[in-house]
Enzyme design. Structure first.
Site, mmCIF file in Angstrom:
data_model
loop_
_atom_site.group_PDB
_atom_site.id
_atom_site.type_symbol
_atom_site.label_atom_id
_atom_site.label_comp_id
_atom_site.label_asym_id
_atom_site.label_seq_id
_atom_site.Cartn_x
_atom_site.Cartn_y
_atom_site.Cartn_z
ATOM 1 N N SER A 141 -0.897 -20.270 16.486
ATOM 2 C CA SER A 141 -0.786 -19.704 17.833
ATOM 3 C C SER A 141 -1.506 -20.599 18.819
ATOM 4 O O SER A 141 -2.458 -21.298 18.461
ATOM 5 C CB SER A 141 -1.413 -18.309 17.879
ATOM 6 O OG SER A 141 -1.488 -17.864 19.214
ATOM 7 N N TYR A 154 -8.823 -12.874 15.785
ATOM 8 C CA TYR A 154 -7.453 -13.401 15.717
ATOM 9 C C TYR A 154 -7.434 -14.906 16.015
ATOM 10 O O TYR A 154 -6.828 -15.684 15.269
ATOM 11 C CB TYR A 154 -6.540 -12.646 16.687
ATOM 12 C CG TYR A 154 -5.118 -13.177 16.691
ATOM 13 C CD1 TYR A 154 -4.358 -13.195 15.523
ATOM 14 C CD2 TYR A 154 -4.542 -13.679 17.852
ATOM 15 C CE1 TYR A 154 -3.058 -13.699 15.516
ATOM 16 C CE2 TYR A 154 -3.247 -14.180 17.858
ATOM 17 C CZ TYR A 154 -2.508 -14.191 16.685
ATOM 18 O OH TYR A 154 -1.239 -14.701 16.677
HETATM 19 N N1 LIG Z 1 4.532 -12.730 19.088
HETATM 20 C C1 LIG Z 1 3.651 -13.564 19.640
HETATM 21 O O1 LIG Z 1 3.368 -13.519 20.857
HETATM 22 C C2 LIG Z 1 2.983 -14.608 18.791
HETATM 23 C C3 LIG Z 1 2.346 -15.684 19.456
HETATM 24 C C4 LIG Z 1 1.731 -16.659 18.687
HETATM 25 C C5 LIG Z 1 1.758 -16.571 17.310
HETATM 26 N N2 LIG Z 1 2.380 -15.519 16.693
HETATM 27 C C6 LIG Z 1 2.366 -15.482 15.238
HETATM 28 O O2 LIG Z 1 3.698 -15.409 14.795
HETATM 29 C C7 LIG Z 1 3.779 -14.683 13.567
HETATM 30 C C8 LIG Z 1 4.796 -13.563 13.701
HETATM 31 O O3 LIG Z 1 4.439 -12.750 14.802
HETATM 32 P P1 LIG Z 1 5.444 -11.626 15.357
HETATM 33 O O4 LIG Z 1 5.032 -11.335 16.750
HETATM 34 O O5 LIG Z 1 6.846 -11.989 15.060
HETATM 35 O O6 LIG Z 1 4.998 -10.396 14.444
HETATM 36 P P2 LIG Z 1 5.729 -8.995 14.075
HETATM 37 O O7 LIG Z 1 6.904 -8.744 14.948
HETATM 38 O O8 LIG Z 1 4.634 -7.992 14.054
HETATM 39 O O9 LIG Z 1 6.199 -9.275 12.574
HETATM 40 C C9 LIG Z 1 5.204 -9.556 11.617
HETATM 41 C C10 LIG Z 1 5.843 -9.849 10.290
HETATM 42 O O10 LIG Z 1 4.785 -10.154 9.350
HETATM 43 C C11 LIG Z 1 4.951 -9.324 8.218
HETATM 44 N N3 LIG Z 1 3.667 -9.073 7.570
HETATM 45 C C12 LIG Z 1 2.555 -8.491 8.087
HETATM 46 N N4 LIG Z 1 1.586 -8.436 7.151
HETATM 47 C C13 LIG Z 1 2.102 -8.985 6.025
HETATM 48 C C14 LIG Z 1 1.607 -9.219 4.717
HETATM 49 N N5 LIG Z 1 0.356 -8.871 4.375
HETATM 50 N N6 LIG Z 1 2.427 -9.808 3.802
HETATM 51 C C15 LIG Z 1 3.698 -10.155 4.144
HETATM 52 N N7 LIG Z 1 4.205 -9.970 5.353
HETATM 53 C C16 LIG Z 1 3.423 -9.393 6.290
HETATM 54 C C17 LIG Z 1 5.622 -8.062 8.733
HETATM 55 O O11 LIG Z 1 6.256 -7.418 7.633
HETATM 56 P P3 LIG Z 1 6.642 -5.824 7.635
HETATM 57 O O12 LIG Z 1 7.191 -5.538 8.989
HETATM 58 O O13 LIG Z 1 7.626 -5.736 6.543
HETATM 59 O O14 LIG Z 1 5.385 -5.061 7.363
HETATM 60 C C18 LIG Z 1 6.604 -8.661 9.734
HETATM 61 O O15 LIG Z 1 7.756 -9.127 9.070
HETATM 62 C C19 LIG Z 1 2.348 -14.221 13.278
HETATM 63 O O16 LIG Z 1 1.711 -15.138 12.403
HETATM 64 C C20 LIG Z 1 1.694 -14.262 14.656
HETATM 65 O O17 LIG Z 1 0.298 -14.418 14.561
HETATM 66 C C21 LIG Z 1 2.993 -14.538 17.407
#
Ligand SMILES: NC(=O)c1ccc[n+]([C@@H]2O[C@H](COP(=O)([O-])OP(=O)(O)OC[C@H]3O[C@@H](n4cnc5c(N)ncnc54)[C@H](OP(=O)(O)O)[C@@H]3O)[C@@H](O)[C@H]2O)c1
Length: 248
Positions: A141, A154
């Protein structure tokens, strides 16, 4: 021929959000994809259905990346179902914000277990299967550089992911396995919506700092994952690709 024809990928946390978009984009370029989920089987099944409807190959595999046995199971599914592994996308992640006074052990372990230990355990499970030309992509991130207030845990996890990316690039380079990170800014996902980030002060602050004048969408990140997975990025390892519309 598509960029990833004949390749096999594991995408962790691909039941929704950025991971789902990456899984679909890799499949659209010809990769067979293991679509991992932790709790959202229906979400992962929908991603697999979308891939197969477009003549791609994918399988949904449950597992918690912070458990060594589960991480092995996710990777083994790629070998058992598709016979090889070329690309690992460590995308699973959780985010919670808290001022220093309110940080608890639970808040720390929840995020470090998934975001850091999960990357290590899944990479450990995968590395013996990745041959020359293998690509590991860690979804980090922009917070590791921007360090917003109330994000010590985080942002700490993503600083660790950036360091691990650099270490493993050196460690696995002699085996011709590349390791890079994508560092997104705020992206509109199920996660950022349910966490109340979209529409919050943090969202408004991020938008004000973003020269391109909008929030990110999962597809903005997925196209970079395709690039880092493919031979187009063959001379890149240990890089942190910031994808934030210019927010820095
Ligand atoms: N969205 C943003 O603004 C943003 C910005 C920078 C970085 N990121 C990074 O991008 C990644 C995805 O973010 P997102 O916003 O797409 O998140 P999201 O919509 O909350 O989706 C998270 C995903 O991670 C899975 N997950 C959570 N805990 C897990 C575990 N212990 N083992 C396996 N899978 C797990 C969830 O699975 P289930 O739903 O099946 O539980 C879901 O598929 C993360 O690493 C986040 O830190 C996001």
């Amino acid at each position: 021929m598509s960029k990833l024809t004949g390749k096999v990928a594991v995408v962790t946390g691909a039941s929704k959000g950025i991971g789902a978009a990456i899984a679909k984009a890799l499949a659209a370029e010809g990769a067979a994809v293991v679509v991992n989920y932790a709790s959202s089987k229906a979400g992962a099944d929908a991603v697999v259905a979308a891939i197969t409807a477009a003549d791609g190959r994918a399988v949904a595999v449950g597992g918690d990346v912070s458990k060594a046995a589960d991480a092995k199971g996710i990777v083994n599914a790629a070998i058992e179902t598709f016979g090889r592994l070329d690309i690992l996308v460590n995308n699973s992640g959780v985010y919670e914000f808290s001022p220093i006074e309110e940080i608890t052990e639970e808040h720390f372990h929840k995020q470090f277990n998934t975001n850091v230990l999960g990357v290590l355990l899944t990479t450990q499970a995968a590395v013996g299967h990745l041959g020359e030309g293998g690509s590991i992509i860690n979804v980090s991130s922009v917070v590791s550089r921007i360090t917003p207030p109330a994000s010590a845990v985080y942002s700490g996890t993503k600083g660790a992911v950036d360091a691990i990316t650099g270490v493993l690039a050196r460690e696995l380079g002699p085996r011709k396995i590349r390791v890079n990170s994508i560092n997104p800014g705020v992206v509109v996902t199920e996660g950022t919506q349910s966490a109340g980030i979209i529409g919050s002060d943090l969202d408004a602050w991020a938008l004000a700092q973003t020269p391109l004048g909008r929030l990110g969408q999962p597809d903005d990140i997925a196209s970079i994952a395709v690039f880092l997975a493919s031979d187009d990025s063959r001379w890149m390892t240990g890089e942190h690709v910031v994808a934030s519309g210019g927010m820095r």
